[in-house]
Enzyme design. Structure first.
Site, PDB file in Angstrom:
ATOM      1  N   GLY A 232       0.777  -1.225   0.000  1.00  0.00           N
ATOM      2  CA  GLY A 232       0.000   0.000   0.000  1.00  0.00           C
ATOM      3  C   GLY A 232       0.805   1.269   0.000  1.00  0.00           C
ATOM      4  CG  ASP A 233       3.805   4.069   1.220  1.00  0.00           C
ATOM      5  OD1 ASP A 233       4.452   4.797   0.447  1.00  0.00           O
ATOM      6  OD2 ASP A 233       3.277   4.489   2.256  1.00  0.00           O
TER       7      ASP A 233
END
Length: 427
Positions: A232-233
């Protein structure tokens, strides 16, 4: 029970206990070799790992057999010289969040921490497709539910290393950034897999922010091939003082895509130069994929910040050059933005266009696929150092999966004629 039977059972129990975990030392092919057996029962294996590092970490070989799962309950920073690590088994970090928050190694950059740091030179690590690290990150993701708190330890950090090879290795469920180089030279990575999945997060919610895949800082001559990331990054983040970084054959599933930055958060040289990243698949997942490829720098003044990543201190004002960077052969499958340059990190609304980073000689070449909306890309640079020589070549990305148009671009603080290959407001 007869005494003889009792003695026999006691001896067998003692023998079994010895076999349950420890370090077996031998000489193989002229090298001291330490084979580590896991203790089991979630008993800390760190002391045995450090013993093996001491006995076989200088000119020797360390073996983690495939059928072993090692429980990492305390921090460790082994120092190696000319070591071969045959990492067939898996390390699993303990779920004692209180211990890690209070005892991990502090990392000053962005107020982070580390649980495992490797230091040294001439280090060869092979995971053979079965070996790697499980950070037990899902415990952290669930506890914090999308709001990262201080103290999460990075599970795999290289600090002050040279001549390193890592291949066929995984980092699953990292607590924070998966694999991080902080001061490394001449490093080669191949066939690396990183996955951060929050099993209890509602659909569309990102509980795995700050789980970058592969990050570099104070790094020179770095090679990464055949890399897969789900999280998620940033899939890959090239951070300050990274030079001569070559990346090829990457798949990014969810997150923020490929980043140069962030740069300029601190009052220091934050340059990044000679970066080549090619053959990349950007895949939207869990309704999340923000960018394909982008550059991000901070504004040019110290601005008060409230986030823990700035330790509550004013940040920004770093300087340097961001140049000679090529992103090539990208296939985009639904990111919100295709490509971009943003030099406004940390802005409070009044310092836009003030970055002290000089961005030039940037190429985005051979991009195909589609974005999730009508925005193809944007280049917002600095009035202090106008961007120049920004080239977009062979852009065939459509503004939606079933669209035919290629979307819109926007530009600000660009040298006249400094962007080639696109049209749009300010370009």
């Amino acid at each position: 029970m007869h005494l003889s039977s009792f003695v026999a059972v006691t001896a067998l129990t003692a023998f079994s206990t010895v076999l349950a975990g420890g370090v077996q030392e031998s000489v193989v092919a002229g090298r001291n070799t330490c084979t580590i057996t896991a203790n089991g029962n979630q008993t800390d294996d760190t002391p045995n790992i450090l013993k093996a590092a001491q006995d076989c970490g200088n000119g020797g070989t360390i073996v983690f057999p495939e059928d072993q799962n090692y429980w990492i309950a305390t921090k460790l920073n082994p120092v190696f010289n000319d070591v071969i690590i045959e990492w067939h088994g898996q390390w699993t970090f303990s779920d004692d969040l209180g211990y890690w928050r209070n005892n991990s190694y502090p990392i000053a950059f962005q107020n982070h921490a580390a649980g495992f740091i490797i230091t040294g030179d001439h280090i060869k690590i092979d995971g053979y497709g079965t070996g790697g690290i499980n950070g037990n990150g899902d415990v952290w993701y669930t506890t914090e539910a999308g709001s990262t708190q201080p103290g999460r330890p990075m599970p795999f950090v290289f600090w002050n290393v040279s001549d390193v090879t890592v291949s066929n290795f995984f980092v699953k469920q990292p607590q924070l950034w998966s694999l991080n180089i902080m001061n490394g030279t001449d490093m080669y990575f191949d066939n690396i897999y990183c996955n951060a999945t929050a099993t209890k997060a509602p659909f569309g919610k990102n509980w795995v922010q700050n789980t970058d895949g592969f990050d570099t800082m104070d790094a020179r001559n770095i090679y990464l091939t055949n890399f897969v990331y789900q999280g998620g990054d940033d899939c890959i983040a090239i951070k300050p003082r990274s030079y001569n970084v070559y990346v090829q054959n990457v798949t990014c599933v969810g997150g923020n895509g490929i980043a140069i930055g962030s740069l300029g958060q601190y009052l220091e040289d934050s340059s990044a130069e000679n970066i080549y990243i090619s053959d990349v698949n950007i895949v939207r997942y869990n309704n999340d994929m923000e960018n394909g490829a982008y550059i991000k720098t901070w504004v040019g003044a110290l601005i008060p910040q409230s986030s823990y990543e700035s330790a509550g201190q004013p940040r920004g004002g770093g300087w340097g050059s961001v140049r000679n960077i090529e992103f090539a052969n990208f296939n985009l499958q639904g990111p919100d933005n295709g490509i971009g340059i943003s030099e406004n990190s940390g802005d409070n609304g009044t310092f836009k266009g003030t970055s002290l980073l000089d961005v030039s000689n940037i190429a985005f070449v051979n991009f195909t696929g589609y974005t999730n909306a009508g925005k193809a890309g944007s280049f917002s640079c600095s009035n202090v150092h106008l961007c120049y020589n920004i080239d977009v070549k062979n852009w065939t990305v459509t503004a939606g999966q079933n669209a035919t148009g290629t979307g819109t671009f926007g530009c600000a603080y660009i040298e006249p004629g400094g962007v080639h290959g696109v049209t749009g407001s300010g370009c």
